[in-house]
Motif scaffolding. Structure first.
Motif, PDB file in Angstrom:
ATOM      1  N   THR A  88      -4.806   6.228   7.787  1.00  0.00           N
ATOM      2  CA  THR A  88      -5.394   4.946   8.176  1.00  0.00           C
ATOM      3  C   THR A  88      -4.844   4.565   9.541  1.00  0.00           C
ATOM      4  O   THR A  88      -3.626   4.607   9.757  1.00  0.00           O
ATOM      5  CB  THR A  88      -5.054   3.849   7.156  1.00  0.00           C
ATOM      6  OG1 THR A  88      -5.644   4.164   5.896  1.00  0.00           O
ATOM      7  CG2 THR A  88      -5.584   2.498   7.619  1.00  0.00           C
ATOM      8  N   TRP A  93       0.819  -1.214   0.000  1.00  0.00           N
ATOM      9  CA  TRP A  93       0.000   0.000   0.000  1.00  0.00           C
ATOM     10  C   TRP A  93       0.853   1.265   0.000  1.00  0.00           C
ATOM     11  O   TRP A  93       0.416   2.306   0.470  1.00  0.00           O
ATOM     12  CB  TRP A  93      -0.943  -0.003   1.200  1.00  0.00           C
ATOM     13  CG  TRP A  93      -1.834  -1.193   1.181  1.00  0.00           C
ATOM     14  CD1 TRP A  93      -2.951  -1.382   0.419  1.00  0.00           C
ATOM     15  CD2 TRP A  93      -1.662  -2.385   1.940  1.00  0.00           C
ATOM     16  NE1 TRP A  93      -3.485  -2.620   0.656  1.00  0.00           N
ATOM     17  CE2 TRP A  93      -2.710  -3.263   1.581  1.00  0.00           C
ATOM     18  CE3 TRP A  93      -0.730  -2.809   2.881  1.00  0.00           C
ATOM     19  CZ2 TRP A  93      -2.844  -4.528   2.140  1.00  0.00           C
ATOM     20  CZ3 TRP A  93      -0.857  -4.070   3.435  1.00  0.00           C
ATOM     21  CH2 TRP A  93      -1.909  -4.916   3.061  1.00  0.00           C
ATOM     22  N   PRO A 104     -10.213   0.085  -4.589  1.00  0.00           N
ATOM     23  CA  PRO A 104     -11.164  -0.302  -3.528  1.00  0.00           C
ATOM     24  C   PRO A 104     -10.442  -0.535  -2.210  1.00  0.00           C
ATOM     25  O   PRO A 104     -10.361  -1.634  -1.692  1.00  0.00           O
ATOM     26  CB  PRO A 104     -11.774  -1.599  -4.094  1.00  0.00           C
ATOM     27  CG  PRO A 104     -10.693  -2.179  -4.949  1.00  0.00           C
ATOM     28  CD  PRO A 104      -9.937  -1.024  -5.534  1.00  0.00           C
ATOM     29  N   ILE A 105      -9.890   0.542  -1.655  1.00  0.00           N
ATOM     30  CA  ILE A 105      -9.122   0.525  -0.413  1.00  0.00           C
ATOM     31  C   ILE A 105      -9.746   1.566   0.523  1.00  0.00           C
ATOM     32  O   ILE A 105     -10.142   2.646   0.072  1.00  0.00           O
ATOM     33  CB  ILE A 105      -7.644   0.877  -0.688  1.00  0.00           C
ATOM     34  CG1 ILE A 105      -7.047  -0.082  -1.725  1.00  0.00           C
ATOM     35  CG2 ILE A 105      -6.828   0.850   0.606  1.00  0.00           C
ATOM     36  CD1 ILE A 105      -6.921  -1.501  -1.266  1.00  0.00           C
ATOM     37  N   PRO A 106      -9.866   1.288   1.832  1.00  0.00           N
ATOM     38  CA  PRO A 106     -10.545   2.232   2.724  1.00  0.00           C
ATOM     39  C   PRO A 106     -10.014   3.657   2.654  1.00  0.00           C
ATOM     40  O   PRO A 106     -10.797   4.615   2.597  1.00  0.00           O
ATOM     41  CB  PRO A 106     -10.327   1.608   4.112  1.00  0.00           C
ATOM     42  CG  PRO A 106     -10.213   0.141   3.848  1.00  0.00           C
ATOM     43  CD  PRO A 106      -9.517   0.031   2.532  1.00  0.00           C
ATOM     44  N   LEU A 134     -14.276  -5.880   7.217  1.00  0.00           N
ATOM     45  CA  LEU A 134     -13.291  -5.526   6.202  1.00  0.00           C
ATOM     46  C   LEU A 134     -13.392  -6.466   5.018  1.00  0.00           C
ATOM     47  O   LEU A 134     -13.365  -6.038   3.854  1.00  0.00           O
ATOM     48  CB  LEU A 134     -11.878  -5.578   6.802  1.00  0.00           C
ATOM     49  CG  LEU A 134     -10.721  -5.342   5.815  1.00  0.00           C
ATOM     50  CD1 LEU A 134     -10.724  -3.903   5.304  1.00  0.00           C
ATOM     51  CD2 LEU A 134      -9.386  -5.674   6.471  1.00  0.00           C
ATOM     52  N   SER A 173     -14.404 -12.842   2.112  1.00  0.00           N
ATOM     53  CA  SER A 173     -13.530 -12.337   1.054  1.00  0.00           C
ATOM     54  C   SER A 173     -13.760 -13.094  -0.244  1.00  0.00           C
ATOM     55  O   SER A 173     -13.793 -12.513  -1.333  1.00  0.00           O
ATOM     56  CB  SER A 173     -12.059 -12.467   1.477  1.00  0.00           C
ATOM     57  OG  SER A 173     -11.784 -11.666   2.589  1.00  0.00           O
ATOM     58  N   SER A 186     -19.664  -3.112  -5.948  1.00  0.00           N
ATOM     59  CA  SER A 186     -19.750  -1.653  -5.788  1.00  0.00           C
ATOM     60  C   SER A 186     -20.731  -1.263  -4.690  1.00  0.00           C
ATOM     61  O   SER A 186     -21.534  -0.344  -4.840  1.00  0.00           O
ATOM     62  CB  SER A 186     -20.148  -1.002  -7.120  1.00  0.00           C
ATOM     63  OG  SER A 186     -19.202  -1.295  -8.121  1.00  0.00           O
ATOM     64  N   ARG A 237     -16.548  -5.650   2.902  1.00  0.00           N
ATOM     65  CA  ARG A 237     -16.571  -4.398   2.147  1.00  0.00           C
ATOM     66  C   ARG A 237     -15.337  -4.192   1.277  1.00  0.00           C
ATOM     67  O   ARG A 237     -15.410  -3.532   0.239  1.00  0.00           O
ATOM     68  CB  ARG A 237     -16.735  -3.234   3.119  1.00  0.00           C
ATOM     69  CG  ARG A 237     -18.083  -3.238   3.833  1.00  0.00           C
ATOM     70  CD  ARG A 237     -18.178  -2.160   4.894  1.00  0.00           C
ATOM     71  NE  ARG A 237     -17.953  -0.815   4.365  1.00  0.00           N
ATOM     72  CZ  ARG A 237     -17.934   0.276   5.107  1.00  0.00           C
ATOM     73  NH1 ARG A 237     -18.145   0.180   6.427  1.00  0.00           N
ATOM     74  NH2 ARG A 237     -17.713   1.464   4.580  1.00  0.00           N
ATOM     75  N   TYR A 238     -14.205  -4.761   1.717  1.00  0.00           N
ATOM     76  CA  TYR A 238     -12.948  -4.570   0.985  1.00  0.00           C
ATOM     77  C   TYR A 238     -12.206  -5.903   0.896  1.00  0.00           C
ATOM     78  O   TYR A 238     -11.218  -6.135   1.605  1.00  0.00           O
ATOM     79  CB  TYR A 238     -12.075  -3.528   1.682  1.00  0.00           C
ATOM     80  CG  TYR A 238     -12.698  -2.154   1.744  1.00  0.00           C
ATOM     81  CD1 TYR A 238     -12.583  -1.272   0.679  1.00  0.00           C
ATOM     82  CD2 TYR A 238     -13.404  -1.744   2.869  1.00  0.00           C
ATOM     83  CE1 TYR A 238     -13.156  -0.010   0.725  1.00  0.00           C
ATOM     84  CE2 TYR A 238     -13.987  -0.482   2.930  1.00  0.00           C
ATOM     85  CZ  TYR A 238     -13.858   0.380   1.857  1.00  0.00           C
ATOM     86  OH  TYR A 238     -14.428   1.632   1.907  1.00  0.00           O
ATOM     87  N   ARG A 242     -10.130  -7.246  -1.193  1.00  0.00           N
ATOM     88  CA  ARG A 242      -8.732  -7.297  -1.621  1.00  0.00           C
ATOM     89  C   ARG A 242      -7.757  -7.069  -0.475  1.00  0.00           C
ATOM     90  O   ARG A 242      -6.872  -7.899  -0.237  1.00  0.00           O
ATOM     91  CB  ARG A 242      -8.492  -6.305  -2.761  1.00  0.00           C
ATOM     92  CG  ARG A 242      -8.930  -6.849  -4.116  1.00  0.00           C
ATOM     93  CD  ARG A 242      -8.843  -5.811  -5.202  1.00  0.00           C
ATOM     94  NE  ARG A 242      -7.562  -5.120  -5.218  1.00  0.00           N
ATOM     95  CZ  ARG A 242      -7.292  -4.091  -6.017  1.00  0.00           C
ATOM     96  NH1 ARG A 242      -8.214  -3.647  -6.847  1.00  0.00           N
ATOM     97  NH2 ARG A 242      -6.111  -3.519  -5.997  1.00  0.00           N
ATOM     98  N   ASP A 260     -11.215   5.420  -0.477  1.00  0.00           N
ATOM     99  CA  ASP A 260     -12.633   5.779  -0.373  1.00  0.00           C
ATOM    100  C   ASP A 260     -12.836   6.980   0.551  1.00  0.00           C
ATOM    101  O   ASP A 260     -13.652   7.866   0.275  1.00  0.00           O
ATOM    102  CB  ASP A 260     -13.438   4.583   0.147  1.00  0.00           C
ATOM    103  CG  ASP A 260     -13.809   3.613  -0.963  1.00  0.00           C
ATOM    104  OD1 ASP A 260     -13.465   3.889  -2.135  1.00  0.00           O
ATOM    105  OD2 ASP A 260     -14.428   2.574  -0.659  1.00  0.00           O
TER     106      ASP A 260
END
Length: 711
Positions: free
Chosen positions: A124, A62, A70-72, A91, A456, A429, A94-95, A97, A75
């Motif tokens: 983060t 990261w 699509p990473i917190p 997590l 996941s 999405s 919603r995410y 990956r 967003d």
């Protein structure tokens, strides 16, 4: 604070103040990990600038995060809001990956950093896995204050002419200084450690060994000086096991205790107990007996279905993710999911359902309980079924026993179908599009880690399924378009046995520019045409329709005139695509055929005795290049029993294959089918094409056999 920030920034030491601000946010919020991202002007990528609480290598995936990812944190910056994820399961839902890379227990908060209307980055924070699912008000306030302060610092540094820019790699802040005991306390601590059974050692946050007592060195079978300052899996080869490093990562990220057992060759089993904190990890090493099976059934929940290890589950998961990138249709996605997941997670049934016009529709499934599909197929989305509930709410449900399911849904009617099950939402999405049902023949304990992994998986499967459904829709559309552009049926013409085939290429939209036609002119004459417009898309298909219309309009004229008129039309249209075409005028009464070609391969001619050759026609230029092109005509005999095969080059063309050799083999296959009707021959030649060519080009085939008279 503001004046001090401006002064420090102006003297070129803004990075030190920024580091201090990040450390302060981490401390005041009680977080264990902090990651500060900067967004340079006119950039669409977040750059990790400051990292606290974990070593740099753990954040490598990261270091750069596109705003569209699509990473917190992406967003939070893009949507300009706080993102809170109170559990690993949330997590994963919603995410999916990042959840795959960090399958550990922790809570996460991501917040934007802005001044006025300017986006400057985001932060983060990770909290230990023991953190409550909700973010406390004082934690939220500390996070907001910290973001405001950092934004102010960045703005003032920029306005003073010393903007703070991210480096190539993030600056990693040192852990907080531990309380150092005095001499008397230090002696007491040393005596305490010495009295403890087993061995003791300490790891820094980055995993290096910073302390090792004599008992630990003896158990490890190494000298202390050979281990101190190293990563244990580097200095001790028998610890070079992905599972060992995974336990270390889990301790650093989740800040929760963990333990594992390892064999020190040849026959010494050791147990390691990890106790993490913000400054490092304390490790107790104890001799132990050979461990039993990893998964021991709990008395209250008997089961023989062992949960796969994290390494095994992640392997299957990554393999599934790679495989799904190649899936082209819904059936492919379901087949791949069944193949990869059912063996990895010891489940017996997998069912995929979607929403169609307010009802559940089973898209497909695998396993031993096909009746499970019938229980849900066609059920309204408002019905009291677990599959409808997860689709409508987007929240997964896990039922370790049938009794758990029956309590929640007494009318589900699954008594003889499942002993345990999971219902997972398929979310694309942020929008649930379906449900994934996993069923087991025996009670199954869904541990938190497995729940996160399965969630996941559902996220990956949902994205693949969404792409597959789009492909299926485009495929149906393309086949419908192609079918309407090509002849629905071939006309019945006395004295002829005819057959045609069209196969789209395996790449592109499934439509292309290959076409064929057979036109009845009068009682004794007919026309045949075949052609290939450059390309495999809707433009090629549209031009193909125009070419076919032009040929139809001129059919009956001499072949050279038909091609010349069509060529003039195409050059006037100037479509930017070239077209090959072969036109044949059949004189059934005179048993002859006149042909002209515009850059198209010559047809195969099979004589009544089976002798087959490629007709060598005088060449003509492709259509659409030169409006003055001329197309010479050749005439050959077509006696009763003779047959023509008109085809496009996709039937014989393949990488690394000589065109003439492939054509000769096609001719041989045509010759061997002497006594078959043309429909059977067409099937034979298509089977040859599928075997000999990779399907990278469209294929059109038109077969014409002059029948022998019955008399």
């Amino acid at each position: 604070m503001q004046d001090h920030a401006a002064t420090v920034a102006a003297t070129g030491s803004g990075t030190e103040l920024l580091d201090s601000a990040v450390a302060n946010v981490v401390r005041e919020t009680g977080a264990s990990v902090g990651m500060l991202y900067l967004l340079p002007r006119n950039d669409t990528t977040l750059h990790l600038a400051v990292l606290a609480g974990v070593p740099g290598q753990l954040a490598d995936p990261w270091n750069r995060v596109p705003l569209s990812a699509p990473i917190p944190v992406a967003d939070s910056v893009r949507l300009r809001c706080l993102i809170w994820l109170g559990s690993q399961e949330e997590l994963a839902r919603r995410y999916p990956r990042p959840a795959l890379v960090l399958p550990y227990q922790f809570a996460l908060g991501a917040a934007p950093i802005r001044t006025g209307s300017t986006d400057r980055g985001g932060i983060t924070l990770l909290w230990p896995g023991s953190h409550p699912p909700q973010l406390a008000p004082d934690e939220r306030d500390a996070l907001v204050r910290g973001c405001n302060g950092i934004g102010m610092l960045l703005e003032q540094a920029e306005s003073s002419g010393y903007p703070i820019r991210p480096g190539i790699r993030p600056r990693v802040l040192p852990p907080p200084e531990p309380d150092v005991p005095g001499p008397a306390e230090a002696k007491a601590v040393a005596e305490f450690v010495h009295r403890l059974p087993g061995g003791s050692c300490a790891l820094a946050i980055d995993g290096t060994v910073v302390f090792l007592n004599d008992a630990a060195a003896s158990l490890l079978g190494a000298r202390a000086e050979d281990v101190l300052g190293t990563l244990p899996w580097d200095s001790l080869p028998w610890l070079n096991n992905p599972a060992v490093e995974d336990h270390y990562r889990a301790a650093v990220i989740s800040r929760q205790q963990s333990s594992f057992t390892v064999l020190r060759p040849p026959d010494r089993w050791l147990s390691f107990h990890l106790f993490p904190s913000n400054t490092g990890i304390s490790v107790r090493i104890m001799p132990t007996q050979r461990p039993g099976p990893r998964d021991v059934p709990a008395p209250a929940l008997p089961t023989t279905a062992a949960v796969p290890s994290r390494a095994t589950a992640l392997y299957h998961l990554m393999h599934l993710a790679a495989s799904l990138t190649e899936a082209v249709g819904t059936e492919d996605v379901i087949e791949l999911a069944g193949d990869q997941l059912m063996s990895a997670f010891r489940m017996q049934t997998l069912v995929v359902m979607t929403s169609v016009e307010g009802r559940l529709r089973v898209e497909g499934g695998r396993g031993s309980h096909p009746a499970l599909m019938d229980r849900f197929d066609g059920a309204p989305l408002v019905s009291a079924t677990p599959a409808a509930h997860v689709l409508m709410t987007g929240i997964p449900d896990f039922y370790p026993t049938f009794a758990d399911l029956e309590r929640a849904y007494p009318a589900a009617g699954l008594r003889n179908a499942v002993a345990a099950c999971a219902f997972l939402p398929l979310i694309v999405s942020g929008r649930p599009v379906g449900s994934l049902v996993l069923a087991y023949d025996r009670p199954h304990s869904f541990e938190a880690e497995e729940r996160a992994l399965l969630t996941s998986i559902a996220g990956l499967l949902a994205q693949a399924l969404d792409r597959a459904r789009l492909y299926d829709t485009k495929d149906r559309l393309s086949h419908s378009l192609q079918a309407h552009l090509l002849p629905q049926t071939l006309p019945r013409i006395a004295g002829l046995d005819v057959a045609a085939r069209y196969l789209p290429s395996t790449r592109g939209m499934g439509i292309g520019g290959d076409f064929y036609d057979l036109i009845r002119l009068d009682e004794t004459t007919a026309a045949a045409a075949i052609g290939d417009v450059q390309g495999h898309n809707e433009n090629a298909a549209a031009l193909m329709g125009q070419v076919r219309t032009a040929v139809h309009a001129s059919a009956g004229a001499p072949p050279d005139e038909v091609l010349a008129r069509t060529n003039r039309l195409l050059t006037d249209l100037d479509p930017g695509l070239f077209t090959s075409c072969l036109y044949a005028h059949l004189d059934l009464a005179g048993h002859s055929v006149r042909l002209a070609t515009a850059g198209h391969p010559g047809p195969l001619m099979r004589q009544p005795d089976g002798q087959t050759e490629v007709l060598d026609l005088p060449p003509g230029l492709l259509l659409g290049i030169d409006p003055a092109s001329r197309y010479p005509t050749a005439q050959v005999d077509l006696p009763p029993g003779a047959a023509l095969a008109l085809y496009t080059d996709g039937l014989v063309e393949a990488p690394g294959v000589d065109f003439e050799d492939a054509t000769a083999e096609l001719a041989a296959n045509f010759a061997l089918a002497l006594d078959q009707d043309m429909e059977s021959v067409a099937d034979t030649l298509v089977r040859y094409a599928k075997r000999a060519t990779p399907g990278t080009d469209d294929i059109a085939l038109l077969l014409i056999n002059a029948l022998r008279s019955e008399g």
